[in-house]
Each structure stands twice: as C-alpha cells, then as structure tokens.
Design a protein around this motif. Structure first.
Motif, short mmCIF file in Angstrom:
data_model
loop_
_atom_site.label_atom_id
_atom_site.label_comp_id
_atom_site.label_asym_id
_atom_site.label_seq_id
_atom_site.Cartn_x
_atom_site.Cartn_y
_atom_site.Cartn_z
N ARG A 86 -24.63 -102.26 16.90
CA ARG A 86 -23.92 -102.81 18.06
C ARG A 86 -23.68 -101.63 19.00
O ARG A 86 -23.13 -100.59 18.60
CB ARG A 86 -22.59 -103.42 17.60
CG ARG A 86 -21.72 -104.02 18.67
CD ARG A 86 -22.17 -105.36 19.16
NE ARG A 86 -22.45 -106.32 18.10
CZ ARG A 86 -23.00 -107.52 18.32
NH1 ARG A 86 -23.36 -107.88 19.54
NH2 ARG A 86 -23.21 -108.35 17.32
N CYS A 87 -24.14 -101.72 20.24
CA CYS A 87 -24.01 -100.60 21.18
C CYS A 87 -22.64 -100.63 21.87
O CYS A 87 -21.92 -101.62 21.76
CB CYS A 87 -25.15 -100.63 22.19
SG CYS A 87 -24.93 -101.83 23.52
N PRO A 88 -22.25 -99.57 22.59
CA PRO A 88 -20.93 -99.55 23.23
C PRO A 88 -20.72 -100.69 24.23
O PRO A 88 -19.57 -101.05 24.53
CB PRO A 88 -20.90 -98.19 23.94
CG PRO A 88 -21.88 -97.35 23.19
CD PRO A 88 -22.95 -98.29 22.73
N ALA A 122 -31.69 -105.98 26.35
CA ALA A 122 -30.52 -105.96 27.24
C ALA A 122 -30.42 -104.65 28.01
O ALA A 122 -29.80 -104.60 29.08
CB ALA A 122 -29.25 -106.20 26.41
N CYS A 123 -31.04 -103.60 27.48
CA CYS A 123 -30.99 -102.29 28.17
C CYS A 123 -31.56 -102.40 29.59
O CYS A 123 -31.07 -101.73 30.51
CB CYS A 123 -31.79 -101.25 27.40
SG CYS A 123 -31.15 -100.88 25.78
N LEU A 124 -32.60 -103.20 29.77
CA LEU A 124 -33.30 -103.25 31.05
C LEU A 124 -32.42 -103.74 32.20
O LEU A 124 -32.67 -103.45 33.36
CB LEU A 124 -34.56 -104.13 30.92
CG LEU A 124 -35.57 -103.61 29.88
CD1 LEU A 124 -36.73 -104.58 29.71
CD2 LEU A 124 -36.08 -102.22 30.25
N THR A 125 -31.36 -104.49 31.87
CA THR A 125 -30.43 -104.96 32.92
C THR A 125 -29.04 -104.37 32.72
O THR A 125 -28.07 -104.84 33.33
CB THR A 125 -30.33 -106.50 32.86
OG1 THR A 125 -30.03 -106.90 31.51
CG2 THR A 125 -31.62 -107.18 33.31
N CYS A 126 -28.93 -103.37 31.89
CA CYS A 126 -27.61 -102.79 31.57
C CYS A 126 -27.12 -101.89 32.71
O CYS A 126 -27.86 -101.00 33.15
CB CYS A 126 -27.71 -101.99 30.28
SG CYS A 126 -26.17 -101.18 29.85
N PRO A 127 -25.90 -102.09 33.22
CA PRO A 127 -25.40 -101.28 34.34
C PRO A 127 -25.14 -99.81 33.97
O PRO A 127 -25.02 -98.98 34.88
CB PRO A 127 -24.09 -101.98 34.72
CG PRO A 127 -23.70 -102.78 33.51
CD PRO A 127 -24.95 -103.12 32.79
N ARG A 131 -26.34 -93.77 31.71
CA ARG A 131 -25.43 -92.97 30.90
C ARG A 131 -25.86 -92.93 29.42
O ARG A 131 -25.49 -92.05 28.67
CB ARG A 131 -24.00 -93.55 30.96
CG ARG A 131 -23.39 -93.49 32.36
CD ARG A 131 -22.07 -94.22 32.41
NE ARG A 131 -21.07 -93.63 31.54
CZ ARG A 131 -20.38 -92.55 31.82
NH1 ARG A 131 -20.56 -91.95 32.98
NH2 ARG A 131 -19.50 -92.08 30.97
N CYS A 132 -26.64 -93.93 29.03
CA CYS A 132 -26.98 -94.14 27.62
C CYS A 132 -28.32 -93.52 27.21
O CYS A 132 -28.47 -93.05 26.09
CB CYS A 132 -26.99 -95.64 27.34
SG CYS A 132 -27.26 -96.09 25.64
N THR A 133 -29.28 -93.54 28.13
CA THR A 133 -30.62 -93.05 27.77
C THR A 133 -31.41 -92.60 28.99
O THR A 133 -31.15 -93.06 30.11
CB THR A 133 -31.42 -94.16 27.02
OG1 THR A 133 -32.70 -93.65 26.68
CG2 THR A 133 -31.59 -95.42 27.84
S1 SF4 Z 1 -28.49 -99.06 27.67
FE1 SF4 Z 1 -26.75 -100.46 27.70
S2 SF4 Z 1 -27.46 -102.23 26.53
FE2 SF4 Z 1 -28.85 -100.55 26.07
S3 SF4 Z 1 -28.01 -99.65 24.23
FE3 SF4 Z 1 -27.20 -98.51 25.97
S4 SF4 Z 1 -25.24 -99.44 26.40
FE4 SF4 Z 1 -26.39 -100.88 25.14
#
Ligand code: SF4
Length: 229
Positions: A86-88, A122-127, A131-133
């Motif tokens: 489960r991601c943040p 879900a990453c592709l539309t994540c706001p 910050r995450c990748t």
């Molecule tokens: S980019 Fe957004 S949806 Fe994808 S893993 Fe990171 S926080 Fe979750």
C-alpha cells in the motif's frame, strides 16, 4: 574471532556457536553482529534455524533515487495476505507473481538473489508522482525472497537498541586487546594469503587465551580430547 569475510559469516558462525554450546539446530539462539554482517540471505538462513538476529542494515538502498522523504521504501506497507504494497497515497501495488534474478557485485564477491516486482497504474495519474519516483512509467517496488527475514531483523534492531548495544561491549573487547594490548595494529606481511595466515594465528592465540581464562586449561584440554583422539 575470525578473519573470514563478514558478509557470509553470520549463519555459519551462529551455527558454530550452537554446536559449541551443545544446542540442537532447532534450539533458539540470539545472534548480535555489526552492520558488516548484514546480508539478506544470511538473515534468512538464520531465521529458518531459530537464530534470532540483531544486525543493523548497511546503507539504505530503499532511499536510492527517491525524490522526496515520505515516499521511501519504508513508507510503503507490505500486506502478506494479499502479497501487495500500500503506497503513501493509499493505492495497492500488486505483483504478477514472477521472480526476477538480481545480480550484484559487492565487496567480498558476486551474488544473485530473486525479487518480485510490484506496481500500479494509479501512478500515471498520481498528483505526487514527481515526489515518489523519477520513473516515467510509475513507481516500481522490489521485494527480495529474503525480505521477511530482513524486516523482522530490522524491527528487532529498532525496538531493542539496548540488546544491540551489548554487542559493542562484547565484540569490541577482542579488537581492543589485540590492537592495543598486544600491539597488532598493523601487519608486517603483504598479500592476502600471508596477511590472512598472520592474522589467523593472532586470532587463534586470542581464542585459546580466552577459552583458557573462561574454562581453565584443564577443562579446555578435556574438551579438546575427542578432536585430538
Ligand atoms: S506515484 Fe503515487 S500512486 Fe504511484 S506509488 Fe507513488 S504515491 Fe502511490
């Protein structure tokens, strides 16, 4: 005290300790070691034989390449029942169940281990993707076949700092004696083989001296009898 490669020494050393203490392979033993001994494969092997490890993690690769705090590896929660993360942001990263081989070259040699990949569309539309990748396809989590043993070990180290601190009191003592009291702060020989033999003799003397102090010479000789017969 040994002059073996630390990264592969945790499990065999703990097993030798069990044998020396007259314990069965399934009996419980606590093993304290410094971060040089951290190795997922070794932690996993210890876990399978009821050896409770306290070894701090070396470096922190879970942070590598992650743009912002709050999205590091430890901020993703693994759920064993669904085999997913489960991601943040609350999205589930799932796996196709395949194992991939990861080949690594580290100080002390080359080794390979298996990992599973976890991701979500879900990453592709994540706001907060920036910050995450840095990966344009979205975040990829890797989970090694040794992850469970590593996580259990890391949790113990985090929750029981008092136990780990005992390691310094016990383990730094031999090096203090060998380097300061005996003066072996450097070697006179050159080359791995010669230095290994040189230090091997020093450690052998230290181990014998320690055993004599703990058991007395008489009891030590009695215990050595079967090996000498
Ligand atoms: S980019 Fe957004 S949806 Fe994808 S893993 Fe990171 S926080 Fe979750």
């Amino acid at each position: 005290v040994t002059n073996e490669n630390d990264r592969k020494a945790l499990h065999p050393t703990a097993l030798s300790a069990k044998e020396a203490l007259g314990l069965d392979r399934t009996d419980k033993l606590t093993a304290l070691a410094d971060r040089g001994y951290f190795n997922g494969e070794q932690l996993h092997a210890c876990c399978r034989e009821n050896i409770i490890t306290f070894v701090p993690q070396q470096g922190n690769q879970q942070h590598a390449g992650i743009p912002a705090r709050g999205y590091w590896g430890e901020d993703f929660c693994y759920h064993p029942t669904t085999d997913s993360y489960r991601c943040p942001e609350g999205n589930a990263l799932t796996t196709n169940g395949k194992w991939y081989i990861k080949d690594r070259i580290r100080k002390g040699g080359r080794y390979a281990y298996r990992v599973k990949h976890y991701k979500t569309t879900a990453c592709l539309t994540c706001p907060v993707m920036h910050r995450c990748t840095q990966n344009k396809m979205g975040r990829l989590m890797e989970r090694s076949e040794y992850a469970e043993a590593v996580e259990q070990n890391n949790k113990r180290v985090r929750l029981h700092t008092d136990i780990y601190l005992k390691r310094q009191q016990i383990v730094e003592h031999p090096f203090g004696t060998i380097k300061r009291a005996w003066g072996y702060a450097y070697t006179l020989l050159k080359g791995l083989e010669k230095v290994s033999a040189d230090l091997g003799l020093v450690y052998l003397c230290y181990n014998l001296k320690r055993v004599m102090n703990i058991l007395t010479v008489k009891r030590m000789l009695r215990k050595l009898q079967p090996a000498l017969a």
